[in-house]
Design a protein around this motif. Structure first.
Motif, PDB file in Angstrom:
ATOM      1  N   ASP A 233     -10.178  46.265  13.439  1.00 62.71           N
ATOM      2  CA  ASP A 233      -9.287  45.850  14.525  1.00 62.71           C
ATOM      3  C   ASP A 233      -8.377  47.023  14.875  1.00 62.71           C
ATOM      4  O   ASP A 233      -7.661  47.544  14.009  1.00 62.71           O
ATOM      5  N   LEU A 234      -8.406  47.436  16.120  1.00 66.87           N
ATOM      6  CA  LEU A 234      -7.645  48.623  16.517  1.00 66.87           C
ATOM      7  C   LEU A 234      -6.154  48.462  16.262  1.00 66.87           C
ATOM      8  O   LEU A 234      -5.450  49.448  16.004  1.00 66.87           O
ATOM      9  N   PHE A 235      -5.668  47.208  16.340  1.00 64.85           N
ATOM     10  CA  PHE A 235      -4.225  47.006  16.136  1.00 64.85           C
ATOM     11  C   PHE A 235      -3.827  47.197  14.669  1.00 64.85           C
ATOM     12  O   PHE A 235      -2.660  47.352  14.348  1.00 64.85           O
TER      13      PHE A 235
ATOM     14  N   GLY B 270      -9.830  51.224  25.923  1.00 63.50           N
ATOM     15  CA  GLY B 270     -10.484  50.319  26.858  1.00 63.50           C
ATOM     16  C   GLY B 270      -9.887  48.928  26.822  1.00 63.50           C
ATOM     17  O   GLY B 270      -8.750  48.716  26.378  1.00 63.50           O
ATOM     18  N   ARG B 271     -10.701  47.984  27.293  1.00 62.98           N
ATOM     19  CA  ARG B 271     -10.224  46.617  27.463  1.00 62.98           C
ATOM     20  C   ARG B 271      -9.864  45.936  26.144  1.00 62.98           C
ATOM     21  O   ARG B 271      -9.163  44.928  26.131  1.00 62.98           O
ATOM     22  N   GLY B 272     -10.352  46.510  25.036  1.00 63.98           N
ATOM     23  CA  GLY B 272      -9.992  45.976  23.720  1.00 63.98           C
ATOM     24  C   GLY B 272      -8.496  46.043  23.454  1.00 63.98           C
ATOM     25  O   GLY B 272      -7.988  45.389  22.536  1.00 63.98           O
TER      26      GLY B 272
ATOM     27  N   ILE C 258     -13.343  50.468  23.255  1.00 68.35           N
ATOM     28  CA  ILE C 258     -14.236  50.698  24.416  1.00 68.35           C
ATOM     29  C   ILE C 258     -15.659  50.368  23.956  1.00 68.35           C
ATOM     30  O   ILE C 258     -16.092  50.835  22.900  1.00 68.35           O
ATOM     31  N   SER C 259     -16.395  49.594  24.745  1.00 68.39           N
ATOM     32  CA  SER C 259     -17.711  49.124  24.285  1.00 68.39           C
ATOM     33  C   SER C 259     -18.755  50.243  24.251  1.00 68.39           C
ATOM     34  O   SER C 259     -19.660  50.215  23.430  1.00 68.39           O
ATOM     35  N   GLY C 260     -18.643  51.209  25.192  1.00 67.72           N
ATOM     36  CA  GLY C 260     -19.647  52.276  25.245  1.00 67.72           C
ATOM     37  C   GLY C 260     -20.760  51.948  26.214  1.00 67.72           C
ATOM     38  O   GLY C 260     -21.930  52.275  25.969  1.00 67.72           O
TER      39      GLY C 260
ATOM     40  N   CYS D 264      -9.025  56.496  29.865  1.00 66.25           N
ATOM     41  CA  CYS D 264      -9.311  55.055  29.752  1.00 66.25           C
ATOM     42  C   CYS D 264     -10.651  54.724  30.391  1.00 66.25           C
ATOM     43  O   CYS D 264     -11.240  55.543  31.099  1.00 66.25           O
ATOM     44  N   SER D 265     -11.115  53.501  30.115  1.00 69.77           N
ATOM     45  CA  SER D 265     -12.352  53.028  30.745  1.00 69.77           C
ATOM     46  C   SER D 265     -12.025  52.534  32.157  1.00 69.77           C
ATOM     47  O   SER D 265     -10.862  52.337  32.518  1.00 69.77           O
ATOM     48  N   ARG D 266     -13.058  52.306  32.934  1.00 68.18           N
ATOM     49  CA  ARG D 266     -12.856  51.933  34.344  1.00 68.18           C
ATOM     50  C   ARG D 266     -12.132  50.596  34.535  1.00 68.18           C
ATOM     51  O   ARG D 266     -11.197  50.523  35.344  1.00 68.18           O
TER      52      ARG D 266
ATOM     53  N   ILE E 177     -13.574  53.628  17.526  1.00 74.66           N
ATOM     54  CA  ILE E 177     -12.887  52.573  16.771  1.00 74.66           C
ATOM     55  C   ILE E 177     -13.135  51.272  17.516  1.00 74.66           C
ATOM     56  O   ILE E 177     -12.723  51.124  18.678  1.00 74.66           O
ATOM     57  N   ASN E 178     -13.848  50.343  16.866  1.00 75.35           N
ATOM     58  CA  ASN E 178     -14.205  49.090  17.541  1.00 75.35           C
ATOM     59  C   ASN E 178     -14.405  48.008  16.485  1.00 75.35           C
ATOM     60  O   ASN E 178     -14.926  48.288  15.403  1.00 75.35           O
ATOM     61  N   LYS E 179     -13.987  46.789  16.789  1.00 77.38           N
ATOM     62  CA  LYS E 179     -14.120  45.727  15.780  1.00 77.38           C
ATOM     63  C   LYS E 179     -15.535  45.152  15.724  1.00 77.38           C
ATOM     64  O   LYS E 179     -15.886  44.462  14.770  1.00 77.38           O
TER      65      LYS E 179
ATOM     66  N   ILE F 107     -23.173  52.320  29.386  1.00 77.32           N
ATOM     67  CA  ILE F 107     -23.864  53.535  29.830  1.00 77.32           C
ATOM     68  C   ILE F 107     -23.043  54.317  30.868  1.00 77.32           C
ATOM     69  O   ILE F 107     -22.983  55.537  30.850  1.00 77.32           O
ATOM     70  N   GLN F 108     -22.361  53.562  31.750  1.00 79.46           N
ATOM     71  CA  GLN F 108     -21.576  54.230  32.807  1.00 79.46           C
ATOM     72  C   GLN F 108     -20.358  54.945  32.220  1.00 79.46           C
ATOM     73  O   GLN F 108     -19.877  55.923  32.783  1.00 79.46           O
ATOM     74  N   HIS F 109     -19.842  54.455  31.111  1.00 73.31           N
ATOM     75  CA  HIS F 109     -18.723  55.139  30.455  1.00 73.31           C
ATOM     76  C   HIS F 109     -19.257  56.381  29.733  1.00 73.31           C
ATOM     77  O   HIS F 109     -18.724  57.483  29.872  1.00 73.31           O
ATOM     78  N   LEU F 110     -20.357  56.180  28.982  1.00 75.17           N
ATOM     79  CA  LEU F 110     -20.928  57.298  28.211  1.00 75.17           C
ATOM     80  C   LEU F 110     -21.299  58.471  29.107  1.00 75.17           C
ATOM     81  O   LEU F 110     -21.182  59.632  28.704  1.00 75.17           O
TER      82      LEU F 110
ATOM     83  N   GLN G 161     -19.030  57.633  34.727  1.00 70.42           N
ATOM     84  CA  GLN G 161     -19.928  57.947  35.849  1.00 70.42           C
ATOM     85  C   GLN G 161     -19.179  57.989  37.181  1.00 70.42           C
ATOM     86  O   GLN G 161     -19.421  58.848  38.015  1.00 70.42           O
ATOM     87  N   THR G 162     -18.274  57.031  37.371  1.00 71.91           N
ATOM     88  CA  THR G 162     -17.528  56.985  38.632  1.00 71.91           C
ATOM     89  C   THR G 162     -16.122  57.558  38.464  1.00 71.91           C
ATOM     90  O   THR G 162     -15.330  57.524  39.407  1.00 71.91           O
ATOM     91  N   GLY G 163     -15.816  58.053  37.289  1.00 74.15           N
ATOM     92  CA  GLY G 163     -14.511  58.679  37.046  1.00 74.15           C
ATOM     93  C   GLY G 163     -14.712  60.156  36.769  1.00 74.15           C
ATOM     94  O   GLY G 163     -15.636  60.782  37.286  1.00 74.15           O
TER      95      GLY G 163
END
Ligand code: FAD
Length: 318
Positions: free
Chosen positions: A301-303, A205-207, A263-265, A230-232, A282-284, A267-270, A248-250
């Motif tokens: 940190d994902l990196f 995701g955006r991270g 990815i934050s998680g 990926c996320s939207r 994996i999220n910081k 509701i629309q992604h979940l 949801q839209t993908g």
């Protein structure tokens, strides 16, 4: 009465979802004490193998116009074959093509339909079938009361089973109406399993901060033999192609393993991924909502985490 399964292909090759639909069709036919007929359209390779997944009869209508998917002419031909074979139940895959066919077929055959089913119908005196609703948060059961029924099966919901041996393919004829479309090109991404059928998915995701950083995601997918997603906002920003967008839209997916990185998680992604069997996040941010849906979580940190994980996975594979 028999069960007719539309055996979907891309460029003449069967998809995993087709074998799953045939397995499902066979189990349904057994419950109804009838035959499971698989129908292939156009030039196909390996149609005999549909017998392995449970087809008791394999039919093929050949015509150049059927070599590419065209919803209108496919609807006409499937409905004709349903009539010729006295099939009361039509099973489709819940793919983009299946979604396009189900409404047209229902109208053409005056049939009741339920799309995206995930289990066998209850056929004890009725025909009731369940599907996930409200983005997978609940299940609803629908009774189809018309004589003819059309259902589409959600991918990765039933499984593929070997239930028989290779069969014989019978070529039959049908009136193929003139197409109103001209297919100029069919693009199939080679190499990776398409997202709806993928059992392993590495998603980011955006991270990730920008498209230039996706090398570590592709590396992980490569080591695991996974498909990338990926996320939207990532697709909306053109960091990744739109066909990778899940949610949801993908695309809604149900892989065995979904690894969500940065990815934050929301509701629309979940909504599109919460049916995955195992979810690794994996999220910081330890408060990221995705951790509530995770089977396993790594706060970091994902990196830093992803390259170390890739090294470990590579060693594990060697
Ligand atoms: P962000 O929300 O920005 O989250 C980035 C995450 O990365 C954060 O949790 C952050 O802690 C983490 N992070 C940042 N840096 C690092 C680092 N260095 N290491 C580790 N972690 C890090 N979204 C979808 O995905 N799919 C959909 O289908 C969809 N449909 C939608 C439909 C509607 C009607 C609406 C309103 C929204 C929809 N959205 C959809 C958008 C959704 O609400 C979220 O905005 C989106 O999912 C957020 O994407 P993201 O998690 O990639 O980005």
């Amino acid at each position: 009465m028999s069960v007719l399964v539309f055996a979907e292909t891309i460029k003449g090759k069967f998809k995993k979802a087709t074998f799953e639909a045939v397995t499902y069709g066979r189990k349904l036919a057994d419950a109804l004490s009838t035959d499971c007929i698989a129908l292939c359209l156009g030039d196909v390779t390996g149609a005999e193998d549909l017998g392995i997944y449970g087809a008791s009869k394999i039919l093929n209508v050949k015509d150049d116009a059927l070599n590419h998917f065209d919803s209108q002419i496919y609807t006409s031909v499937i409905a004709q074959v349903a009539g010729q074979t006295s099939s009361d139940v039509i099973v489709l895959s819940h793919s983009a093509n299946g979604k396009s066919l189900i409404g047209r077929l229902s109208v053409k055959m005056n049939a009741g339909s339920v799309s995206g089913v995930n289990a066998l119908p209850n056929v004890d005196g009725s025909f009731s079938v369940s599907k996930g609703v409200f983005s997978g948060k609940a299940f609803a059961t629908y009774e189809i009361i018309t004589a003819q029924k059309v259902i589409s099966l959600m991918g990765n919901s039933f499984g593929v089973q070997e239930l028989g041996s290779a069969g014989t393919v019978e070529t039959i004829s049908a009136d193929v109406p003139a197409s109103r479309l001209t297919v100029t090109e069919v693009q199939v991404s080679e190499g990776t399993v398409p997202l709806p059928e993928a059992e392993l998915v590495v998603s980011a995701g955006r991270g990730m901060k920008g498209p230039e950083n996706w090398g570590i995601i592709e590396e992980m997918a490569d080591i695991l033999g996974a498909t990338t997603a990926c996320s939207r906002p990532v697709a909306d920003s053109d960091w990744r192609p739109h066909h990778e967008h899940v949610g949801q839209t993908g695309i809604a997916i149900r892989p065995n393993l979904y690894i969500a990185i940065g990815i934050s998680g929301a509701i629309q992604h979940l909504a599109g991924v919460n049916n995955s069997k195992v979810i690794v996040v994996i999220n910081k941010d330890p408060e990221a909502p995705f951790f509530k849906a995770a089977t396993y979580g790594i706060v970091g940190d994902l990196f830093d985490v992803v390259p170390r994980l890739n090294d470990a996975l590579r060693k594990f594979k060697a």
